[in-house]
Enzyme design. Sequence first.
Site, PDB file in Angstrom:
ATOM      1  N   MET A 123       1.531  -5.785  73.605  1.00 38.78           N
ATOM      2  CA  MET A 123       1.810  -6.781  72.940  1.00 38.78           C
ATOM      3  C   MET A 123       1.190  -8.213  73.426  1.00 38.78           C
ATOM      4  O   MET A 123       0.782  -9.120  72.404  1.00 38.78           O
ATOM      5  CB  MET A 123       3.450  -6.930  72.768  1.00 38.78           C
ATOM      6  CG  MET A 123       3.714  -8.301  71.827  1.00 38.78           C
ATOM      7  SD  MET A 123       5.542  -8.520  71.889  1.00 38.78           S
ATOM      8  CE  MET A 123       6.124  -7.205  70.715  1.00 38.78           C
ATOM      9  N   ALA A 137      -2.386  -8.377  72.391  1.00 37.78           N
ATOM     10  CA  ALA A 137      -2.390  -8.627  71.130  1.00 37.78           C
ATOM     11  C   ALA A 137      -2.067  -9.969  70.648  1.00 37.78           C
ATOM     12  O   ALA A 137      -2.826 -10.422  69.761  1.00 37.78           O
ATOM     13  CB  ALA A 137      -1.306  -7.529  70.120  1.00 37.78           C
ATOM     14  N   GLU A 138      -1.196 -10.663  71.021  1.00 38.16           N
ATOM     15  CA  GLU A 138      -0.776 -11.955  71.028  1.00 38.16           C
ATOM     16  C   GLU A 138      -1.907 -12.711  71.441  1.00 38.16           C
ATOM     17  O   GLU A 138      -2.045 -13.834  70.722  1.00 38.16           O
ATOM     18  CB  GLU A 138       0.602 -12.253  71.640  1.00 38.16           C
ATOM     19  CG  GLU A 138       1.760 -11.693  71.089  1.00 38.16           C
ATOM     20  CD  GLU A 138       2.330 -12.394  69.703  1.00 38.16           C
ATOM     21  OE1 GLU A 138       1.597 -13.260  69.453  1.00 38.16           O
ATOM     22  OE2 GLU A 138       3.191 -11.660  69.051  1.00 38.16           O
ATOM     23  N   SER A 139      -2.290 -13.044  72.561  1.00 39.36           N
ATOM     24  CA  SER A 139      -3.154 -13.801  73.238  1.00 39.36           C
ATOM     25  C   SER A 139      -4.248 -13.504  73.877  1.00 39.36           C
ATOM     26  O   SER A 139      -5.175 -14.129  74.473  1.00 39.36           O
ATOM     27  CB  SER A 139      -2.401 -14.906  73.998  1.00 39.36           C
ATOM     28  OG  SER A 139      -1.985 -14.086  75.277  1.00 39.36           O
ATOM     29  N   TYR A 153       0.080  -5.592  63.045  1.00 34.07           N
ATOM     30  CA  TYR A 153       0.435  -6.137  64.126  1.00 34.07           C
ATOM     31  C   TYR A 153       0.962  -4.730  64.941  1.00 34.07           C
ATOM     32  O   TYR A 153       0.463  -4.541  66.156  1.00 34.07           O
ATOM     33  CB  TYR A 153       1.531  -7.046  63.996  1.00 34.07           C
ATOM     34  CG  TYR A 153       2.251  -7.581  65.331  1.00 34.07           C
ATOM     35  CD1 TYR A 153       1.402  -8.405  66.256  1.00 34.07           C
ATOM     36  CD2 TYR A 153       3.431  -7.355  66.033  1.00 34.07           C
ATOM     37  CE1 TYR A 153       1.717  -8.806  67.409  1.00 34.07           C
ATOM     38  CE2 TYR A 153       3.896  -7.706  67.093  1.00 34.07           C
ATOM     39  CZ  TYR A 153       2.804  -8.617  67.739  1.00 34.07           C
ATOM     40  OH  TYR A 153       3.565  -9.096  68.914  1.00 34.07           O
TER      41      TYR A 153
END
Length: 401
Positions: A91, A94-96, A201
């Site tokens: 995650m 995926a976020e940053s 997402y």
Amino acid sequence: MKKIFLILLFAIQIFASLDFGKFYNKEIEILRSLDVDTSFIANKDFIAIKKEFKKYKKSHFFNTKSDSFIYIPTIKRLISEAKIPQVFLFMAMAESNFSLHAKSNKKAIGIWQFMPQTAKKYGLRIDEYVDERKDPVKSTKAAIKYLKYLHKKFGRWYLAALAYNSGEGRVIRAIKRAKTKDLNVLIDPKKRYLPKESRRYIRKIIALALIGNDENYFLKSDFDYILNRGSAYSLAIVKAKGGDVIDDIAKNIRIKSSILRELNAHLKYGFVPPYAKNYDIYIPYIKLADFKENYKPSNIKKAFIIYKVKKGDSLAKIANKYEISYKMIKDFNKLKSNILKINQTLIIPIPKKSKIVYRVKKGDTLLSISKRYGITVAKLKKLNDKKNHLIRVGEKLVIIN
């Protein structure tokens, strides 16, 4: 009709098994860790993930020489200790893509892309001196706390992930409209119970987790080494005194200032907040012995200007002159009011902007680099005397936040 459905389902399962080979069991394990029903493996959205592997491998796994990847072992350890699904490591990716400087167009910042209000709610400080959304350890602990809260509220980890991305209210409304918590229904592209970004997402997290468990792929890359490297290559947490300057500490432990500033990107001006008696900073673990032996509090006279108040001066005027806030001057001098006296001595902290040298990698563009570090393309071009948008693999770019 039922017979045709069973034949199709059987064919899809055989196809998935052949395509992923021995990693079929890993797929099931990943789905179960997120509380996703294993029937999701036959879902067309799940099957579509395979088509996205190539893109994700290029954008998320090929740039493993980035300094940001030093945080991976620490993040992985914190997730493991918290006993939440290991999938949430992906995650963060995926976020940053593990960048402390990642900034969204909605002003979410850091590895875990916290908005200011949520960050403060989960204990992250944002003030004149620090933005702890960029703190790799504190932000991860806050994200874990938030995910646990969301899991308790929704009862399933995939719903916690969706709520993290799109907000609690949006997921609650989606469940009410759909009259179910079933993932297949909630991410149905025709029903649109959730925004397209949120539907993608959850697929993206699963895709990255699947790549992250592909042993054959990682035999040809550095990511497995980075993911599992020992404590010698992870972070050590040490205490520094209020007002300490990062450059001074770097000199004491014989490390480049740019490296130490990057590890402590949450310090806005390169020095420890003056209000803190002791404050956590991060150094490479291999430098821990050097810190214990050589650390000395910064000499405040060298790091700051000693200013004598003149007639007509005010805190605002002095602050404007040195491009800092008047509150910063008040804090450093422990002033209880804004009233100054002529010839009064003030300590003025001089902020040094963080300078980063970035080496261009395959697939990079000026736009992607500017987004990663939260600056404009125009500023990036100006800093590097660029007349156009052309960059070369291996080229070094100067970045100042």
